[in-house]
Scaffold this active site. Structure first.
Site, PDB file in Angstrom:
ATOM      1  N   ASP B 199       0.901  -1.151   0.000  1.00  5.92           N
ATOM      2  CA  ASP B 199       0.000   0.000   0.000  1.00  5.92           C
ATOM      3  C   ASP B 199       0.936   1.197   0.000  1.00  5.92           C
ATOM      4  O   ASP B 199       1.550   1.508   1.014  1.00  5.92           O
ATOM      5  CB  ASP B 199      -0.876   0.008   1.255  1.00  5.92           C
ATOM      6  N   HIS B 200       1.073   1.831  -1.145  1.00  5.46           N
ATOM      7  CA  HIS B 200       2.153   2.809  -1.280  1.00  5.46           C
ATOM      8  C   HIS B 200       2.015   3.990  -0.316  1.00  5.46           C
ATOM      9  O   HIS B 200       2.977   4.688  -0.049  1.00  5.46           O
ATOM     10  CB  HIS B 200       2.297   3.289  -2.728  1.00  5.46           C
ATOM     11  N   HIS B 262      -5.691   2.906   1.491  1.00  6.86           N
ATOM     12  CA  HIS B 262      -4.916   4.074   1.912  1.00  6.86           C
ATOM     13  C   HIS B 262      -5.479   4.759   3.170  1.00  6.86           C
ATOM     14  O   HIS B 262      -4.783   4.969   4.148  1.00  6.86           O
ATOM     15  CB  HIS B 262      -4.840   5.112   0.794  1.00  6.86           C
TER      16      HIS B 262
END
Lengths: 376, 510
Positions: B199-200, B262
């Site tokens: 999950d960047h 996010h």
């Protein structure tokens, strides 16, 4: 990253172009009122500029310069540094033998640039102090008054490293970090630096030359990662280094590091086979003899002057590197010869690292101490 | 096999986060993520001397591309997107370790050929067989790729010998059932320690700074609870519409695209208890406790807690945005949400009674992601009517203009006692000067180092999908109600404001 301008010291009392302090021009000020002048400068400029100005300071950086040449170089480096680490930079130049001119002079200027990723105009302050004759005695008191509170202070000794600890202590009391470059040590000797470092208890000594050669240490270490393994290190019987004259301190630090990591002991210094070089006999952990030669070469693409380094093992293997370009080395290892990237950062990046969070590097302290054994 | 830790020259080196020599194989190498993020991030890591000297990248995709053509293309993309622009000298070094392998994701022969190629690269470059497989393909191919990798001898499941790690891009499932199925499938072929669900957002510097801010400073944590905090607002707003991603987005919606991953991660980091350590297990244990403590929405009162919307024609920053239904790839009559606002409660001691408001949308007034803690009023209004009615706010801006600001009341200069709110701001760019690393730099480096702390664990994914899937189920049941619309370039539908108004709250003006 856009720069609004470089700092150029204006002639004393000369005309200042309008709005120049924030473009990097220095304004001559009365030494007793530097802080007041800086505050006034910000007030005026904040009113004049439509964009918001942000003053930033993560470190006090006192730069001690021994001559005009060192000052010019140090100033350019400090100006580049503030893009990465906002500092209040205080450049100090002493002219101990001057017979004319005021005892103390000061200029203030600001370096402004657009911060990383755009946005606000980020400004840092620069104070330039010149002392003459007995004026140098007044500098420490001035520095004590000028350091920004609650921010750590680093003293960058721009030039040959200090040869006595009291010079450092007197100049800035409460300094947290002393930054030197052993590459400039007279005669390539590390003993005085080690002695001074030992006396500066509680202060972090950072050697730019040690940081400069970090990639080479990492490269050497990587040669003995699996699958090769560390066993080859203990079979080493001969080592040869090629360095430029200026590269001697880097070579000694590299050897000091190897001596400490591999638990070698220095047996004796031998008459060198090369006219300008040096040779030693060491004993390895298993009490086997080990020969080390340093040969002086005339040039190298590496700033550290550490041009090549090769080991031979008792089972006929060879490991090491030779510098080919500034960023590239030819590596000899278990898998033949390969070309790898192993650059040395420019001085402003070394300073950024020197002001980094890591602080005291125990590995350096030990390597410096062991490198001294080579000078006995 | 001995490890790098047994090498006496490694001990104490400043580069103690230098990974062992390895190869990163990118599945989906012709995709945008590879070009814009993954390879530029790897190049930057090399330019910053954070990669081992012997390192290689292999692009894997269906397209027939030569190594040289792939290298040339990557150089152009690195020139555009890497933080360090390629110099001839450095690029020359980097490109020697860049290869391309053409293959089909579902064809075992392609994997057999890949294995031969990787073994050959290992031999040539002195890499001891360590591999990271980055699966950045359409989600349907995730399970196929994992299975083929295992069945064709490309995965070393043992904890001994060279490492094999697999990074799986989002979305990890589309609902609780598919996420569980994908998890079970992955665990058939890999150990949990080998699975890196990316999950960047967790790689963003400011998201990590949330933890530093909370747990490295003694002054904030005592206020971080229901005694002082009135409400928490988390916003993830995009100024862009769906910009040609209609085919994907119309199936996903903003709840899957932004919130489940996010914003829930940001919420978990905001709300969690201090972890015992920063290791992957302790950190993820605390995050998962938050997700498990989310109060399920009460039957029949769903509309009090969830608002969705879909943008209609408008303008963002002076640029016209078409109606969502007119975007390419959107099905006629679609009820896919481009905006969602949630009111949530975390049922634990710290947060009992404090609403957490989350909102996320496309085509909103501006791009901003932030967390804001809005504090309760002072217990006594000493300054009466002249007191500011604005509450204290602590806001943590994740993007853009990353930083932290505190709003408090201050006396207006003069001979009266008027009080106005003022902001005290910290901005990353002005305090540190340097640009923070890209999320994909940090995350790829962490994977090479075997650090899963900034990757999500199976139970986290499961807990977040459990909550989100209930919302999707409810929307499916109330399909006939339709979906409110909002003008592109605004802050969402009126219903969203109304949801907060009922509790005497209001969205922050950003």
């Amino acid at each position: 990253m856009a720069t609004a301008g470089t700092s150029i010291k204006a002639p004393m009392g000369g005309p200042q172009p309008e709005g120049t302090p924030l473009a990097g021009y220095a304004v001559s000020v009365d030494v007793g009122g530097i802080e007041k002048e800086l505050a006034a400068l910000w007030r005026t400029q904040s009113k004049e500029k439509s964009a918001a100005l942000t003053r930033a300071c993560a470190w006090n950086l006192v730069v001690y310069c021994s001559d005009d040449g060192a000052m010019t170089k140090a100033k350019l480096t400090a100006d580049a540094l503030v893009h990465a680490v906002p500092t209040r930079t205080i450049l100090v130049l002493n002219h101990p033998y001057a017979t004319s001119g005021p005892e103390l002079e000061a200029w203030v200027s600001a370096n402004c640039h657009v911060g990383a990723g755009g946005g606000k105009l980020l400004c840092t302050e620069e104070i330039h102090i010149e002392s003459r004759a007995k004026g140098s005695e007044l500098v420490p008191s001035l520095l004590r008054a000028l350091v920004v509170p609650d921010v750590p202070t680093a003293l960058w000794w721009a030039g040959p490293p200090p040869d006595n600890a009291s010079a450092v202590r007197v100049l800035v009391s409460g300094v947290d970090r002393l930054i030197v470059d052993s590459m400039q040590a007279p005669g390539g000797s590390l003993s005085k630096l080690a002695h001074v470092g030992g006396l500066l208890d509680g202060l972090v000594l950072v050697d730019l030359n040690w940081l400069r050669t970090a990639t080479l240490r990492s490269l050497l270490a990587s040669m003995f990662d699996p699958p090769v393994g560390a066993e080859a290190l203990f079979k080493m019987r001969h080592m040869r280094l090629e360095v430029t004259e200026a590269g001697l301190p880097a070579a000694k630090l590299m050897l000091g590091w190897l001596i400490s990591r591999l638990k070698w002991t220095v047996s004796e210094r031998l008459p060198s086979s090369s006219v300008a070089g040096a040779s030693w006999r060491l004993r390895s952990r298993d009490d086997t003899g080990l020969g080390i030669d340093i040969a002086i070469v005339t040039g190298s693409p590496r700033a550290s002057g550490l041009h090549s380094m090769h080991f031979d093992t008792d089972d006929g293997r060879r490991f090491g590197f030779t510098s080919r370009e500034r960023e590239v080395v030819d590596v000899v290892g278990a898998r033949g010869t390969r070309e790898l990237s192993a650059g040395e950062p420019p001085i402003e990046q070394l300073l950024v690292a020197a002001l980094g969070a890591r602080g005291r590097d125990r590995l350096y302290a030990v390597a410096l101490h062991r490198a001294m054994e080579l000078e006995r | 096999m001995t490890t790098a830790a047994a090498n006496p020259l490694r001990q104490g080196l400043a580069e103690d986060r230098l990974p062992e020599p390895c190869t990163v194989v990118i599945f989906g190498a012709s995709g945008d993520l590879t070009k814009r993020k993954l390879v530029p991030a790897l190049y930057t890591l090399m330019a910053e001397r954070l990669l081992p000297a012997t390192f290689s990248v292999v692009g894997f995709a269906r397209k027939a591309v030569t190594d040289d053509a792939f290298r040339q293309e990557m150089k152009e993309w690195c020139g555009k997107f890497a933080r360090h622009k390629p110099t001839d000298e450095l690029w020359n070094q980097f490109q020697k370790g860049v290869y391309f392998h053409t293959g089909d994701y579902d064809n075992p022969e392609s994997y057999k050929a890949l294995k031969v190629r990787l073994d050959q690269i290992d031999k040539e470059r002195g890499i001891p067989g360590n591999r990271v497989f980055y699966i950045s393909t359409p989600p349907a191919t995730f399970p196929i790729a994992v299975k083929q990798l295992d069945e064709n001898g490309l995965i070393n499941k043992s904890t001994e010998g060279p490492f094999t790690r697999v990074i799986i891009e989002k979305p990890f499932g589309t609902d609780v059932a598919s996420a569980r199925e994908l998890n079970a499938h992955c665990l058939k072929h890999l150990r949990e320690e080998q699975i890196y669900r990316i999950d960047h957002y967790l790689g963003k510097e400011t998201v990590q700074n949330l933890m530093v801010f909370r747990f490295a400073n003694a002054m904030f944590e005592p206020l971080w609870n229901n005694r002082f905090v009135e409400q928490v607002q988390i916003t993830g707003a995009e100024a862009l519409g769906i910009e040609g991603r209609g085919g994907y987005f119309d199936h996903a919606g903003i709840l899957r695209d932004m919130v489940q991953n996010h914003l829930f991660q940001v919420m978990a980091l905001t709300a969690m208890e201090p972890p015992a350590s920063l290791n992957a297990t302790d950190l993820r244990d605390e995050k998962v406790k938050v997700l498990k403590a989310l109060r399920p929405y009460p039957e029949g009162r769903f509309d009090e807690f969830v608002v969705r919307g879909q943008y209609r024609t408008g303008a963002v920053g002076g640029r016209r945005i078409p109606n969502y239904h007119e975007e390419a790839g959107v099905t006629a009559g679609s009820t896919t949400e481009t905006y969602v606002a949630l009111k949530m409660f975390i049922d634990n001691w710290r947060w009992a009674g404090v609403p957490f408001y989350l909102r996320s949308g496309k085509a909103m007034a501006k791009k901003v992601t932030e967390v804001a803690l809005i504090f309760k009023d002072a217990p006594h209004r000493l300054f009466g009517e002249k007191s500011s009615t604005e509450p204290n706010v602590l806001s943590i801006r994740i993007q853009p203009d990353e930083g932290i600001s505190v709003r408090f009341g201050s006396k207006v200069p003069g001979n009266t006692l008027d009080i106005n709110p003022v902001n005290m701001e910290f901005r990353y760019g002005t305090s540190f000067g340097t640009e923070p690393p890209e999320a994909y730099e940090r995350l790829q480096l962490d994977c090479m180092l075997g650090d899963q702390a900034l990757y999500t664990r199976a139970d986290e994914v499961d807990a977040s999908w459990r909550f989100i899937s209930r919302i999707h189920e409810e929307w499916a049941r109330s399909f006939a109600k339709g979906i409110p619309s909002y003008e592109a370039g605004t802050w969402g539908p009126d219903e969203s404001d109304a949801m907060l108004r009922r509790a005497n709250h209001a969205w922050r003006r950003l």
